[in-house]
Design an enzyme around this catalytic site. Structure first.
Site, PDB file in Angstrom:
ATOM      1  N   VAL A  36      34.452  40.408  43.242  1.00  0.00           N
ATOM      2  CA  VAL A  36      34.628  40.137  41.813  1.00  0.00           C
ATOM      3  C   VAL A  36      33.705  38.977  41.445  1.00  0.00           C
ATOM      4  O   VAL A  36      33.818  37.877  42.004  1.00  0.00           O
ATOM      5  CB  VAL A  36      36.094  39.785  41.475  1.00  0.00           C
ATOM      6  CG1 VAL A  36      36.241  39.530  39.975  1.00  0.00           C
ATOM      7  CG2 VAL A  36      37.049  40.903  41.921  1.00  0.00           C
TER       8      VAL A  36
ATOM      9  N   HIS B 108      36.060  32.488  41.753  1.00  0.00           N
ATOM     10  CA  HIS B 108      37.494  32.337  42.048  1.00  0.00           C
ATOM     11  C   HIS B 108      37.676  31.689  43.405  1.00  0.00           C
ATOM     12  O   HIS B 108      36.893  31.920  44.332  1.00  0.00           O
ATOM     13  CB  HIS B 108      38.212  33.685  42.012  1.00  0.00           C
ATOM     14  CG  HIS B 108      37.585  34.736  42.875  1.00  0.00           C
ATOM     15  ND1 HIS B 108      36.463  35.437  42.479  1.00  0.00           N
ATOM     16  CD2 HIS B 108      37.890  35.187  44.116  1.00  0.00           C
ATOM     17  CE1 HIS B 108      36.117  36.276  43.439  1.00  0.00           C
ATOM     18  NE2 HIS B 108      36.971  36.146  44.452  1.00  0.00           N
TER      19      HIS B 108
END
Ligand code: AMP
Length: 115
Positions: A96, A100
């Site tokens: 992704v 993060h």
């Protein structure tokens, strides 16, 4: 423009998650496929940064805020000790492309890095 990521959809509310922490610029929620007894994702609300190197170069304060939130959720959901993982790039396992942090906690003492 780059295609919207699953995390942008989480930030906008299109994909619902259980929010474990929220600040003005950061949210934390459980990883859908936990790899540790406690596995929480900490992400900035902005989609401006694909990975931690971009984020660190452009907004180190936001990176520090992510670490602070990681520390908080590790204290609230485990004993406060945690491993912080940023996969940086496809060949490192990043899937992704919205920066993060993986907060891994809860009985990792015997588990070696990569083991
Ligand atoms: P990475 O491989 O570092 O890019 O990590 C992406 C992480 O996002 C993986 O650990 C996935 O399990 C997690 N993930 C993907 N979709 C969701 C979702 N809808 N809710 C929570 N976690 C997700």
């Amino acid at each position: 423009m780059a295609e919207e990521t699953v995390f942008a959809k989480i930030v906008s509310g299109e994909i619902p998650v259980t929010l474990l922490a929220e600040t003005e610029r950061v949210i934390a929620f459980p990883d859908a496929f936990p790899q540790a007894p406690v596995h929480i994702l900490v992400i900035p609300k902005t989609s401006a940064y694909q990975n931690v190197t971009e984020l660190a170069a452009s907004d180190p304060g936001l990176l520090a805020e992510m670490v602070e939130v990681a520390n908080r959720v590790a204290s609230e959901h485990a004993d406060g000790d945690f491993r912080l993982v940023f996969n940086n790039g496809e060949n490192a396992g990043q899937t992704v492309f919205h920066v993060h942090a993986h907060v891994l906690a809860g009985g990792l003492k015997e588990q070696t890095l990569g083991g």
